[in-house]
Structures are given as C-alpha cells and as structure tokens.
Design a protein around this motif. Structure first.
Motif, mmCIF file in Angstrom:
data_model
loop_
_atom_site.group_PDB
_atom_site.id
_atom_site.type_symbol
_atom_site.label_atom_id
_atom_site.label_comp_id
_atom_site.label_asym_id
_atom_site.label_seq_id
_atom_site.Cartn_x
_atom_site.Cartn_y
_atom_site.Cartn_z
ATOM 1 N N THR A 1 7.645 5.862 -9.576
ATOM 2 C CA THR A 1 8.208 4.524 -9.401
ATOM 3 C C THR A 1 9.719 4.633 -9.163
ATOM 4 O O THR A 1 10.314 5.703 -9.335
ATOM 5 N N GLY A 2 10.325 3.518 -8.803
ATOM 6 C CA GLY A 2 11.768 3.523 -8.563
ATOM 7 C C GLY A 2 12.561 3.926 -9.786
ATOM 8 O O GLY A 2 13.546 4.669 -9.691
ATOM 9 N N SER A 3 12.145 3.451 -10.966
ATOM 10 C CA SER A 3 12.866 3.793 -12.203
ATOM 11 C C SER A 3 12.712 5.274 -12.532
ATOM 12 O O SER A 3 13.639 5.913 -13.039
ATOM 13 N N GLN A 4 11.546 5.849 -12.232
ATOM 14 C CA GLN A 4 11.347 7.285 -12.466
ATOM 15 C C GLN A 4 12.214 8.127 -11.536
ATOM 16 O O GLN A 4 12.771 9.148 -11.939
ATOM 17 N N ILE B 1 0.837 -1.208 0.000
ATOM 18 C CA ILE B 1 0.000 0.000 0.000
ATOM 19 C C ILE B 1 0.865 1.248 0.000
ATOM 20 O O ILE B 1 0.630 2.199 -0.741
ATOM 21 N N PHE B 2 1.897 1.239 0.830
ATOM 22 C CA PHE B 2 2.787 2.399 0.908
ATOM 23 C C PHE B 2 3.440 2.678 -0.440
ATOM 24 O O PHE B 2 3.476 3.812 -0.909
ATOM 25 N N PHE B 3 3.954 1.629 -1.086
ATOM 26 C CA PHE B 3 4.684 1.849 -2.328
ATOM 27 C C PHE B 3 3.760 2.122 -3.504
ATOM 28 O O PHE B 3 4.143 2.795 -4.458
ATOM 29 N N GLU C 1 2.687 10.343 -14.874
ATOM 30 C CA GLU C 1 1.927 9.233 -14.300
ATOM 31 C C GLU C 1 2.887 8.135 -13.880
ATOM 32 O O GLU C 1 4.002 8.023 -14.389
ATOM 33 N N ARG C 2 2.462 7.337 -12.904
ATOM 34 C CA ARG C 2 3.300 6.244 -12.410
ATOM 35 C C ARG C 2 3.502 5.196 -13.490
ATOM 36 O O ARG C 2 2.549 4.673 -14.063
ATOM 37 N N LYS C 3 4.764 4.904 -13.786
ATOM 38 C CA LYS C 3 5.038 3.823 -14.725
ATOM 39 C C LYS C 3 6.512 3.442 -14.626
ATOM 40 O O LYS C 3 7.346 4.226 -14.155
ATOM 41 N N ARG C 4 6.811 2.293 -15.075
ATOM 42 C CA ARG C 4 8.189 1.835 -15.068
ATOM 43 C C ARG C 4 8.877 2.299 -16.352
ATOM 44 O O ARG C 4 8.343 2.125 -17.447
ATOM 45 N N ILE C 5 10.049 2.905 -16.205
ATOM 46 C CA ILE C 5 10.829 3.334 -17.363
ATOM 47 C C ILE C 5 11.850 2.245 -17.652
ATOM 48 O O ILE C 5 12.814 2.051 -16.907
ATOM 49 N N LYS C 6 11.634 1.512 -18.743
ATOM 50 C CA LYS C 6 12.499 0.374 -19.066
ATOM 51 C C LYS C 6 13.735 0.803 -19.842
ATOM 52 O O LYS C 6 14.822 0.266 -19.646
ATOM 53 N N ASN C 7 13.567 1.752 -20.747
ATOM 54 C CA ASN C 7 14.671 2.185 -21.601
ATOM 55 C C ASN C 7 15.039 3.636 -21.293
ATOM 56 O O ASN C 7 14.316 4.335 -20.580
ATOM 57 N N GLU C 8 16.157 4.078 -21.857
ATOM 58 C CA GLU C 8 16.585 5.461 -21.646
ATOM 59 C C GLU C 8 15.590 6.433 -22.277
ATOM 60 O O GLU C 8 15.079 6.191 -23.366
#
Length: 320
Positions: free
Chosen positions: A36-39, A28-30, A282-289
C-alpha cells in the motif's frame, strides 16, 4: 464482470461509461499492488535513513587503525641512539601496513550490508529536474493544425491525450515497482540479521581495543616526557608536545564514542528492519509508526553527530 460493465454502459451513456471503466481499471491496478502507499512510504524512510551506516563503520575502522599506529609513534621503546628509533618506527609501520592490507571480514560484512541498504535507491524512479515539457515538434504541428480550429481545440486535445497516456503508463508501472520493493525487502531477511550480528561483535572488540589504546597512549606520552633531555620548559611542553598528544588522544576518544554509538545503533537497525519485514508481508495500511523506528532514528542521530567529530579528528591528524 462483463454483465456489470454492460449494465453501466446501457444505463449511464457512453461518456459516463468510459469514466466508470477507467475508474474500475484504476482500482484494479492499485489493488494488484503488493504494498500500500503507507507501506511504500515507511519502506522508503527506512532505507533512506540507514544509507550512512556502512560509511560510519568504515570510517571507524580507519580511525581505530590510525589510533593504534600513531600511539606507537608517541614513544618508541628505546632512545639510546637514532638508529634504534628509526628501526622501531619502521617495524611499527610494517605492522600497520600488514593490518591495513589484510583481508578484513568486518569490512566485507559492512560492505555487504551497505550495498543492500544503498542499492534500494535504484528501485526508485528518477527525479525530474524540471516540469514536464511537451515535445516541441509535435506541439508545433498541433499548433499549425489548431489554427484551423476555434479556440486552440487541437492543442487542448493533444495535451489531454498526452496526459492520459502518461498517467495510464504510470498506473501500470506502480504495481510493478512496488512488487520489486517487496522482493527487495524479502531479499535482506538473512543478510541483515547475519551481517549485523558479526558487525556488532567486531564493534565490541573495537571498543575494547580503543579503551586499551587510550591508556597505552597516556603511558607512552608520559614515558616520552620523562625521557626528554632537552626542551623541558613548560612552554615547550604546551607549544610542542601537548598539542600532538591531544590530537591523537582526541581521535582515540571520539572513535571510541562512535564505536559505542554504532554498537547501540546496529541492533536497532536490525530490529527496525525485522519490523518492516513483518509489516510488509501482507497488504495493509500502516496508520501509526512501526515499533522500533523511533529508537533507530534516535540512534542514527547520535552516531551521525559522532561520525562528524571523528571525520574532523582524522583530518586534523593527517594535516599534522
């Protein structure tokens, strides 16, 4: 939610229930983090990469002013007598002083952009200089108590509780710090675009000025050599006059290279920031540069190398 937790508690036992509850709270916290961590990683990389741009612009401004001033020293307009030479030098100095002390919109824009880039570091947690050390007084008390328990159980319990509290506090802080990061990115939307545009225009004017200064410097030095009545041997030229000219000309040339490098870099910084802004809405994972970042990193490397050369050229001119 309550019925789900009750189901887990009834079917898993108290010990496993606490573990599941803690895991649920963790998720819930995260999930409440706006980034996100990648952002976060990409954001940190951006701001840490651009923290020298304002210093480079200010150094260029100093070098450009120095070039203009010292070019006038190479050959005053009239050599009829010493008093005319002194007057010419004083007039040039007064012009230079007014230029330096005047309110410079370029410097204001550079400082505004630099403050925005550099102040991001205040959002980051302080780095611990040494591994975590537990409170010695509390440890001492626990150690005394644990002497009544087998195998140092008291100390183990203390360390476990200490770590549990520390990590719980960290879980609470992380969403808050990431929310501040996102607000900081949004804060720069107009600041980066507006100041970058003005800085680029001024840098282009600085490059044109330095191109002109290089030509004037050569003309003035030629006039200076032609006007010499004594010490006209090649030895005197090479040992006395030429080193002075070359120091000043080197400063003008290296400053021009830095100006041109910054003219290429600033738009890339602006574009990279715009891409960062878009990627963190918006929250999302950034996979590439992120597109545009590699060009910015390349421009930063080029400008940084030229910045070192200009700094050294300034020191050489000041020591002369």
């Amino acid at each position: 939610m309550c019925s789900l937790l009750y189901y887990f508690k009834r079917n898993t036992g108290a010990g496993n229930f606490c573990l599941i509850l803690y895991s649920v709270l963790f998720l819930i916290f995260f999930q409440s983090c706006v980034l996100t961590g990648s952002q976060v990683k990409v954001t940190k990389n951006f701001y840490s990469s651009v923290d020298e741009v304002d210093r480079q612009c200010r150094t260029l401004n100093e070098a450009s002013s120095t070039v203009t001033y010292e070019r006038r020293l190479l050959s005053p307009e009239n050599y009829s007598n010493d008093s005319n030479i002194v007057k010419e030098l004083v007039d040039n100095y007064e012009i230079y002083s007014k230029e330096v002390s005047s309110i410079d919109s370029f410097t204001i824009s550079v400082n505004a952009l630099g403050s925005y880039f550099n102040n991001f570091s205040s959002l980051l947690p302080l780095q611990k200089s040494s591994p975590q050390v537990y409170d010695r007084k509390v440890l001492s008390a626990i150690e005394n108590f644990s002497s009544y328990l087998p195998f140092g159980i008291g100390l183990t319990i203390y360390k476990t509780l200490y770590d549990l509290v520390s990590y719980t506090a960290r879980f609470i802080k992380i969403p808050h710090s990431r929310k501040k990061m996102k607000k900081y990115i949004i804060k720069g939307e107009n600041l980066v675009a507006g100041n970058s545009e003005y800085i680029i225009q001024e840098l282009q004017e600085t490059s044109r000025k330095l191109e002109t200064e290089k030509e004037l410097m050569k003309q003035n030095y030629l006039k200076f050599l032609n006007d010499q009545k004594v010490n006209k041997s090649p030895y005197d030229y090479y040992q006395t006059y030429n080193p002075v000219f070359l120091k000043k000309y080197h400063l003008a040339s290296s400053a021009l290279e830095l100006s041109n490098a910054l003219i290429e870099l600033i738009p890339e910084v602006r574009n990279a920031y715009a891409a960062l802004y878009a990627e963190t809405q918006e929250r999302k994972r950034i996979k590439n540069e992120i597109p545009g970042f590699s060009e910015m990193y390349s421009g930063i490397g080029k400008a940084s190398r030229q910045y070192v050369i200009v700094n050294e050229a300034l020191k050489q001119n000041k020591s002369h």
